[in-house]
Design a protein around this motif. Structure first.
Motif, mmCIF file in Angstrom:
data_model
loop_
_atom_site.group_PDB
_atom_site.id
_atom_site.type_symbol
_atom_site.label_atom_id
_atom_site.label_comp_id
_atom_site.label_asym_id
_atom_site.label_seq_id
_atom_site.Cartn_x
_atom_site.Cartn_y
_atom_site.Cartn_z
ATOM 1 N N PRO A 177 8.194 -58.288 -21.573
ATOM 2 C CA PRO A 177 8.740 -57.093 -22.221
ATOM 3 C C PRO A 177 8.384 -55.800 -21.484
ATOM 4 O O PRO A 177 7.373 -55.729 -20.789
ATOM 5 C CB PRO A 177 8.095 -57.104 -23.602
ATOM 6 N N GLY A 178 9.247 -54.801 -21.667
ATOM 7 C CA GLY A 178 9.006 -53.478 -21.112
ATOM 8 C C GLY A 178 10.105 -53.062 -20.162
ATOM 9 O O GLY A 178 10.974 -53.857 -19.794
ATOM 10 N N PRO A 179 10.071 -51.791 -19.738
ATOM 11 C CA PRO A 179 11.083 -51.301 -18.796
ATOM 12 C C PRO A 179 10.843 -51.858 -17.389
ATOM 13 O O PRO A 179 9.700 -52.026 -16.974
ATOM 14 C CB PRO A 179 10.894 -49.781 -18.837
ATOM 15 N N LYS A 180 11.918 -52.148 -16.699
ATOM 16 C CA LYS A 180 11.861 -52.697 -15.338
ATOM 17 C C LYS A 180 12.784 -51.886 -14.442
ATOM 18 O O LYS A 180 13.909 -51.555 -14.821
ATOM 19 C CB LYS A 180 12.326 -54.156 -15.304
ATOM 20 N N GLY A 181 12.319 -51.604 -13.229
ATOM 21 C CA GLY A 181 13.157 -50.939 -12.249
ATOM 22 C C GLY A 181 14.334 -51.825 -11.868
ATOM 23 O O GLY A 181 14.210 -53.045 -11.775
ATOM 24 N N LEU A 182 15.474 -51.193 -11.666
ATOM 25 C CA LEU A 182 16.712 -51.889 -11.307
ATOM 26 C C LEU A 182 17.329 -51.116 -10.153
ATOM 27 O O LEU A 182 17.532 -49.901 -10.262
ATOM 28 C CB LEU A 182 17.645 -51.901 -12.525
ATOM 29 N N HIS A 183 17.590 -51.798 -9.043
ATOM 30 C CA HIS A 183 18.091 -51.105 -7.855
ATOM 31 C C HIS A 183 19.077 -51.968 -7.077
ATOM 32 O O HIS A 183 18.971 -53.184 -7.075
ATOM 33 C CB HIS A 183 16.936 -50.765 -6.897
ATOM 34 N N ILE A 195 16.034 -51.149 -16.791
ATOM 35 C CA ILE A 195 16.515 -52.074 -17.809
ATOM 36 C C ILE A 195 15.350 -52.349 -18.746
ATOM 37 O O ILE A 195 14.228 -52.613 -18.292
ATOM 38 C CB ILE A 195 17.099 -53.375 -17.186
ATOM 39 N N GLU A 196 15.583 -52.228 -20.037
ATOM 40 C CA GLU A 196 14.540 -52.437 -21.042
ATOM 41 C C GLU A 196 14.570 -53.894 -21.500
ATOM 42 O O GLU A 196 15.582 -54.366 -22.009
ATOM 43 C CB GLU A 196 14.766 -51.506 -22.230
ATOM 44 N N ILE A 197 13.437 -54.583 -21.320
ATOM 45 C CA ILE A 197 13.313 -55.976 -21.743
ATOM 46 C C ILE A 197 12.591 -55.999 -23.091
ATOM 47 O O ILE A 197 11.504 -55.431 -23.232
ATOM 48 C CB ILE A 197 12.533 -56.817 -20.705
ATOM 49 N N GLY A 198 13.195 -56.650 -24.074
ATOM 50 C CA GLY A 198 12.644 -56.709 -25.420
ATOM 51 C C GLY A 198 11.556 -57.753 -25.564
ATOM 52 O O GLY A 198 11.248 -58.514 -24.633
ATOM 53 N N ALA A 199 10.977 -57.807 -26.760
ATOM 54 C CA ALA A 199 9.913 -58.761 -27.072
ATOM 55 C C ALA A 199 10.365 -60.209 -26.888
ATOM 56 O O ALA A 199 9.547 -61.094 -26.628
ATOM 57 C CB ALA A 199 9.409 -58.540 -28.491
ATOM 58 N N ASP A 200 11.673 -60.457 -26.999
ATOM 59 C CA ASP A 200 12.212 -61.812 -26.821
ATOM 60 C C ASP A 200 12.462 -62.171 -25.356
ATOM 61 O O ASP A 200 12.974 -63.245 -25.052
ATOM 62 C CB ASP A 200 13.499 -61.986 -27.624
ATOM 63 N N ILE A 222 15.700 -56.722 -9.916
ATOM 64 C CA ILE A 222 14.885 -56.261 -11.032
ATOM 65 C C ILE A 222 13.439 -56.325 -10.562
ATOM 66 O O ILE A 222 12.987 -57.341 -10.033
ATOM 67 C CB ILE A 222 15.084 -57.119 -12.291
ATOM 68 N N HIS A 223 12.728 -55.211 -10.755
ATOM 69 C CA HIS A 223 11.334 -55.102 -10.324
ATOM 70 C C HIS A 223 10.379 -55.359 -11.484
ATOM 71 O O HIS A 223 10.774 -55.319 -12.650
ATOM 72 C CB HIS A 223 11.088 -53.717 -9.724
ATOM 73 N N ALA A 224 9.096 -55.548 -11.183
ATOM 74 C CA ALA A 224 8.085 -55.887 -12.177
ATOM 75 C C ALA A 224 7.754 -54.743 -13.123
ATOM 76 O O ALA A 224 7.397 -54.962 -14.276
ATOM 77 C CB ALA A 224 6.811 -56.367 -11.487
ATOM 78 N N GLY A 225 7.854 -53.519 -12.649
ATOM 79 C CA GLY A 225 7.489 -52.373 -13.468
ATOM 80 C C GLY A 225 8.619 -51.372 -13.570
ATOM 81 O O GLY A 225 9.668 -51.521 -12.935
ATOM 82 N N PRO A 226 8.400 -50.320 -14.353
ATOM 83 C CA PRO A 226 9.441 -49.301 -14.512
ATOM 84 C C PRO A 226 9.548 -48.404 -13.289
ATOM 85 O O PRO A 226 8.561 -48.160 -12.593
ATOM 86 C CB PRO A 226 8.954 -48.495 -15.725
ATOM 87 N N ASP A 227 10.733 -47.934 -13.026
ATOM 88 C CA ASP A 227 10.972 -46.926 -11.995
ATOM 89 C C ASP A 227 10.529 -45.592 -12.582
ATOM 90 O O ASP A 227 10.932 -45.227 -13.683
ATOM 91 C CB ASP A 227 12.469 -46.904 -11.657
ATOM 92 N N ASP A 228 9.697 -44.844 -11.838
ATOM 93 C CA ASP A 228 9.258 -43.534 -12.338
ATOM 94 C C ASP A 228 10.261 -42.427 -12.007
ATOM 95 O O ASP A 228 10.045 -41.274 -12.365
ATOM 96 C CB ASP A 228 7.863 -43.177 -11.817
ATOM 97 N N TYR A 229 11.331 -42.772 -11.319
ATOM 98 C CA TYR A 229 12.445 -41.864 -10.993
ATOM 99 C C TYR A 229 12.051 -40.719 -10.057
ATOM 100 O O TYR A 229 12.768 -39.736 -9.955
ATOM 101 C CB TYR A 229 13.106 -41.288 -12.253
#
Length: 189
Positions: free
Chosen positions: A78-84, A126-131, A162-169
């Motif tokens: 779960p959580g936001p992931k960088g997408l490029h 991309i936001e990944i949910g608890a599921d 899709i990356h492991a963590g969020p993109d900080d932009y």
């Protein structure tokens, strides 16, 4: 049975008449394009992880304002992931470095918040949910799939990752988004 055939035939004729009156064309899939133009280019990608397991899919459709993309992901933390978008149409495991760096044909800095960006390969997280599932439907402004001066699908292709963590932009060159979790080669549909 004859009544059903008559109704289907009548509906088909009405559809063809409406299309002719509005100057649209019909492609093989039955979708129309206004103004008599050709169907807009489309592409797909299947996202795979380092073990070769399917982690999602993406569809792409050219629009007047850019490239519309729909990405669905599954089986992720779960959580936001960088997408490029990445610059090569290769996704060799285990780390997907064969996809190259972010697609940046205009030489901009990374990130919409950097003051000197974004580059064309920057996409929303991309936001990944608890599921373990996530999806995004967005338009990458200014991106051309197969035409223009800098098409995404050039001679060496392209990939979506899709990356492991969020993109900080803002952090150049990758938004500090971590390792590459899933990769898909963008393929014309």
């Amino acid at each position: 049975m004859r009544d059903v055939w008559v109704k289907v035939t009548t509906l088909a004729m009405l559809g063809a008449t409406a299309c002719a009156m509005t100057a649209c064309t019909m492609d093989v899939g039955g979708t129309g394009t206004a103004g008599g133009g050709a169907a807009m280019p489309r592409a797909t990608a299947t996202l795979m992880d380092a073990t070769g397991a399917a982690k999602g899919n993406a569809t792409f459709e050219q629009t007047a304002s850019g490239l519309r993309m729909r990405v669905q992901a599954t089986g992720m933390a779960p959580g936001p992931k960088g997408l490029h978008f990445h610059m090569m149409g290769k996704c060799d495991a285990p780390d997907f470095t064969t996809a190259g760096g972010h697609w940046n044909p205009t030489g901009m800095k990374h990130g919409k918040d950097s003051g000197a960006g974004p580059h064309l390969g920057d996409l929303p997280n991309i936001e990944i949910g608890a599921d373990g599932r996530g999806q995004i439907d967005t338009v990458a402004a200014g991106v051309m799939l197969m035409s223009g001066a800098t098409p995404l699908l050039d001679a060496d292709g392209a990939a979506i990752l899709i990356h492991a963590g969020p993109d900080d932009y803002r952090t150049d060159p990758s938004g500090n988004s971590g390792s590459r979790l899933a990769c898909g080669v963008v393929t014309p549909a």
